[in-house]
Motif scaffolding. Structure first.
Motif, PDB file in Angstrom:
ATOM      1  N   SER A 172      44.886  44.870 -50.693  1.00 58.64           N
ATOM      2  CA  SER A 172      44.814  43.632 -51.470  1.00 58.64           C
ATOM      3  C   SER A 172      43.758  42.657 -50.919  1.00 58.64           C
ATOM      4  O   SER A 172      43.804  42.279 -49.748  1.00 58.64           O
ATOM      5  CB  SER A 172      46.176  42.932 -51.467  1.00 58.64           C
ATOM      6  OG  SER A 172      46.079  41.620 -51.964  1.00 58.64           O
ATOM      7  N   ALA A 175      45.435  39.365 -49.950  1.00 56.25           N
ATOM      8  CA  ALA A 175      46.093  39.438 -48.635  1.00 56.25           C
ATOM      9  C   ALA A 175      45.075  39.355 -47.504  1.00 56.25           C
ATOM     10  O   ALA A 175      45.297  38.680 -46.496  1.00 56.25           O
ATOM     11  CB  ALA A 175      46.905  40.728 -48.528  1.00 56.25           C
ATOM     12  N   TRP A 425      51.112  36.844 -40.625  1.00 55.68           N
ATOM     13  CA  TRP A 425      52.118  35.822 -40.909  1.00 55.68           C
ATOM     14  C   TRP A 425      51.858  35.116 -42.237  1.00 55.68           C
ATOM     15  O   TRP A 425      52.751  34.972 -43.079  1.00 55.68           O
ATOM     16  CB  TRP A 425      52.173  34.801 -39.769  1.00 55.68           C
ATOM     17  CG  TRP A 425      53.208  33.747 -40.012  1.00 55.68           C
ATOM     18  CD1 TRP A 425      54.565  33.887 -39.896  1.00 55.68           C
ATOM     19  CD2 TRP A 425      52.972  32.399 -40.465  1.00 55.68           C
ATOM     20  NE1 TRP A 425      55.203  32.697 -40.237  1.00 55.68           N
ATOM     21  CE2 TRP A 425      54.242  31.762 -40.582  1.00 55.68           C
ATOM     22  CE3 TRP A 425      51.829  31.670 -40.761  1.00 55.68           C
ATOM     23  CZ2 TRP A 425      54.372  30.449 -41.001  1.00 55.68           C
ATOM     24  CZ3 TRP A 425      51.976  30.354 -41.157  1.00 55.68           C
ATOM     25  CH2 TRP A 425      53.235  29.750 -41.286  1.00 55.68           C
ATOM     26  N   PRO A 427      49.910  36.064 -44.962  1.00 54.44           N
ATOM     27  CA  PRO A 427      50.122  36.907 -46.152  1.00 54.44           C
ATOM     28  C   PRO A 427      51.598  37.126 -46.461  1.00 54.44           C
ATOM     29  O   PRO A 427      52.007  37.118 -47.630  1.00 54.44           O
ATOM     30  CB  PRO A 427      49.412  38.215 -45.794  1.00 54.44           C
ATOM     31  CG  PRO A 427      48.387  37.836 -44.780  1.00 54.44           C
ATOM     32  CD  PRO A 427      49.004  36.719 -43.998  1.00 54.44           C
ATOM     33  N   ARG A 428      52.398  37.311 -45.415  1.00 54.37           N
ATOM     34  CA  ARG A 428      53.832  37.521 -45.647  1.00 54.37           C
ATOM     35  C   ARG A 428      54.496  36.250 -46.157  1.00 54.37           C
ATOM     36  O   ARG A 428      55.383  36.292 -47.015  1.00 54.37           O
ATOM     37  CB  ARG A 428      54.499  37.985 -44.349  1.00 54.37           C
ATOM     38  CG  ARG A 428      54.170  39.428 -43.995  1.00 54.37           C
ATOM     39  CD  ARG A 428      54.666  39.794 -42.611  1.00 54.37           C
ATOM     40  NE  ARG A 428      54.352  41.189 -42.281  1.00 54.37           N
ATOM     41  CZ  ARG A 428      54.424  41.713 -41.066  1.00 54.37           C
ATOM     42  NH1 ARG A 428      54.820  40.946 -40.043  1.00 54.37           N
ATOM     43  NH2 ARG A 428      54.123  42.968 -40.851  1.00 54.37           N
ATOM     44  N   ALA A 429      54.052  35.099 -45.629  1.00 52.62           N
ATOM     45  CA  ALA A 429      54.608  33.818 -46.061  1.00 52.62           C
ATOM     46  C   ALA A 429      54.346  33.567 -47.548  1.00 52.62           C
ATOM     47  O   ALA A 429      55.161  32.972 -48.250  1.00 52.62           O
ATOM     48  CB  ALA A 429      54.033  32.685 -45.219  1.00 52.62           C
ATOM     49  N   PHE A 430      53.191  34.037 -48.036  1.00 55.82           N
ATOM     50  CA  PHE A 430      52.842  33.863 -49.450  1.00 55.82           C
ATOM     51  C   PHE A 430      53.261  35.056 -50.311  1.00 55.82           C
ATOM     52  O   PHE A 430      52.964  35.109 -51.503  1.00 55.82           O
ATOM     53  CB  PHE A 430      51.333  33.636 -49.604  1.00 55.82           C
ATOM     54  CG  PHE A 430      50.888  32.264 -49.188  1.00 55.82           C
ATOM     55  CD1 PHE A 430      51.177  31.161 -49.979  1.00 55.82           C
ATOM     56  CD2 PHE A 430      50.208  32.062 -47.995  1.00 55.82           C
ATOM     57  CE1 PHE A 430      50.764  29.893 -49.598  1.00 55.82           C
ATOM     58  CE2 PHE A 430      49.786  30.799 -47.613  1.00 55.82           C
ATOM     59  CZ  PHE A 430      50.081  29.699 -48.411  1.00 55.82           C
ATOM     60  N   GLY A 431      53.905  36.061 -49.681  1.00 50.95           N
ATOM     61  CA  GLY A 431      54.380  37.215 -50.420  1.00 50.95           C
ATOM     62  C   GLY A 431      53.280  38.147 -50.900  1.00 50.95           C
ATOM     63  O   GLY A 431      53.427  38.789 -51.951  1.00 50.95           O
ATOM     64  N   LEU A 432      52.190  38.235 -50.127  1.00 51.73           N
ATOM     65  CA  LEU A 432      51.045  39.067 -50.527  1.00 51.73           C
ATOM     66  C   LEU A 432      51.108  40.446 -49.877  1.00 51.73           C
ATOM     67  O   LEU A 432      51.670  40.613 -48.808  1.00 51.73           O
ATOM     68  CB  LEU A 432      49.732  38.365 -50.149  1.00 51.73           C
ATOM     69  CG  LEU A 432      49.506  37.013 -50.840  1.00 51.73           C
ATOM     70  CD1 LEU A 432      48.290  36.323 -50.279  1.00 51.73           C
ATOM     71  CD2 LEU A 432      49.347  37.219 -52.349  1.00 51.73           C
TER      72      LEU A 432
END
Length: 432
Positions: A172, A175, A425, A427-432
């Motif tokens: 992505s 991401a 951190w 990308p995971r926080a934004f759900g990517l």
């Protein structure tokens, strides 16, 4: 036959490189010779042409010419001077303040333009005369500008992260863009620490104190430029548009900003801007095309699989393998431009690190940070040449002040390599 193919590919590529042949032609000719020797001698030319065309047939690659055009408009649009004034109001009063200003301005401009060369040219052209006038040594000024300009390759939007997405088979882009923020800022902070220590040790001057009113005024002046980051990255994260569509939005925004708001670009400047954009795009696309051809040759000859097996036979320890890969990429970066290096070595290393449990997004940031160091080193470091040219200083004089900054870049690389959350951190926080 596999050994013969590897020997032909490697020896022909190195021989052409030593002879001074442009890197895109080195890659293409080496791939062609390998095909003529063993893979498809009767259809080598046709096959290579097809693979180059197929490699360029990607919607994601449309973002590259648009981001290049946006960078050209920014370079001419008076954005650099406003970012420098804003950075100076923030950190200019610290010991060695102008060195900090150089780094912060390069981070901001590089993040907006997505080009290390543009940042080195635009920011260096303004900051080097100022730093020399204030008593900083010219080689130190150039070294700070050269190393800090590379942060724009990590902080989004970054063309090289788009290329990595293509080479990795579809990681992505959104991401990757978001993942670059913390590592890019970390690199800038580490460079500031080293530059600050050197400035303190050499007793470089402290800048004049800036009032809160002046800080606010300069911030407001820079807001239209900084807003591009919010528009482009915010739109991607919110799902309003893709990374490719975001590049077109960036062109429209910078066009309005440069011609209507700042009025630094005139209609008579547009033909020259478009010509420079086309030339740069052609160079990048030729590199991508020939690199995709070489990647196909290596895949056909099972070179990535053989390399993976050889690397994993040395150790199955993730720390050891990542050290080996970092060392190889640091060496590659000295002799090869970022784009072909990413396209050629991603298919080789990505299967290895995936087997060890390394996230492809995290590895992309590691790879780009590695190759950023190569942009600052001879014999093919484009940012090194531009930075020295702008500062009017020889490469031999810049090497000494570059060494502690190189060490800082390697330290930041190691932190990013072995602390995955620095990349993952956000990308995971934004759900990517």
């Amino acid at each position: 036959m596999e050994l013969l193919e590897i020997l032909v590919l490697v020896i022909s590529f190195i021989a052409l490189l030593v002879l001074g042949v442009p890197i895109a032609f080195c890659i293409g000719i080496a791939a062609l010779l390998t095909m003529l020797v063993s893979i498809a001698p009767e259809a080598a030319f046709t096959t290579l042409a097809q693979r180059m065309a197929t490699g360029l047939d990607s919607f994601a690659l449309l973002a590259i010419p648009f981001f290049i055009l946006a960078g050209q408009l920014m370079n001419r649009g008076g954005i650099a001077s406003r970012l420098i004034d804003f950075a100076k109001s923030l950190v200019g009063t610290l010991p060695g303040g102008l060195a900090y200003v150089n780094i912060v301005a390069c981070m901001l401009f590089g993040a907006i333009s997505g080009s290390a060369v543009a940042a080195a040219s635009a920011i260096g052209g303004i900051m080097n005369p100022r730093m020399v006038k204030e008593g900083y040594s010219r080689p130190f000024s150039a070294a700070v500008n050269i190393t800090s300009a590379t942060t724009g390759m990590i902080i989004p939007p970054s063309n090289i992260l788009i290329v990595y997405s293509l080479a990795s088979g579809g990681v992505s882009i959104a991401a990757l863009f978001v993942a670059g923020y913390i590592p890019g800022i970390l690199l800038g902070v580490v460079l500031m620490l080293v530059a600050g220590y050197i400035s303190y040790k050499k007793k470089y001057p402290v800048g004049d104190r800036t009032s809160l009113k002046e800080v606010i005024r300069r911030f407001l002046d820079a807001v239209p430029s900084l807003l591009l980051l919010v528009v482009v990255i915010g739109g991607i994260i919110a799902g309003v548009f893709t990374a490719t569509e975001a590049s077109a939005v960036a062109v429209l925004y910078t066009f309005i900003l440069s011609m209507v708001v700042y009025r630094q670009v005139k209609s008579s400047d547009l033909p020259d801007i478009l010509i420079h954009t086309v030339i740069t795009t052609a160079i990048v696309m030729l590199l991508i095309g020939t690199s995709m051809g070489m990647s196909w040759v290596m895949s056909y000859a099972n070179i990535p699989q053989a390399f993976s097996e050889a690397l994993l036979s040395i150790s199955d320890n993730k720390i050891v393998i990542l050290i080996i890969i970092n060392l190889i990429l640091l060496f590659v970066g000295v002799f090869m431009d970022m784009t072909p290096a990413v396209l050629i070595f991603t298919p080789i290393f990505l299967p290895v690190v995936r087997e060890l449990g390394v996230d492809p997004v995290h590895f992309g940031i590691i790879m780009v940070m590695n190759l950023c160091i190569g942009l600052c080193t001879p014999p093919v470091g484009s940012v090194l040449f531009v930075g020295c040219g702008v500062a009017e200083v020889s490469i031999s004089k810049v090497i000494r002040p570059l060494i502690p900054l190189f060490i800082a870049m390697v330290a930041a690389l190691l932190l990013v390599t072995y602390i995955p959350e620095l990349s993952l951190w956000l990308p995971r926080a934004f759900g990517l």
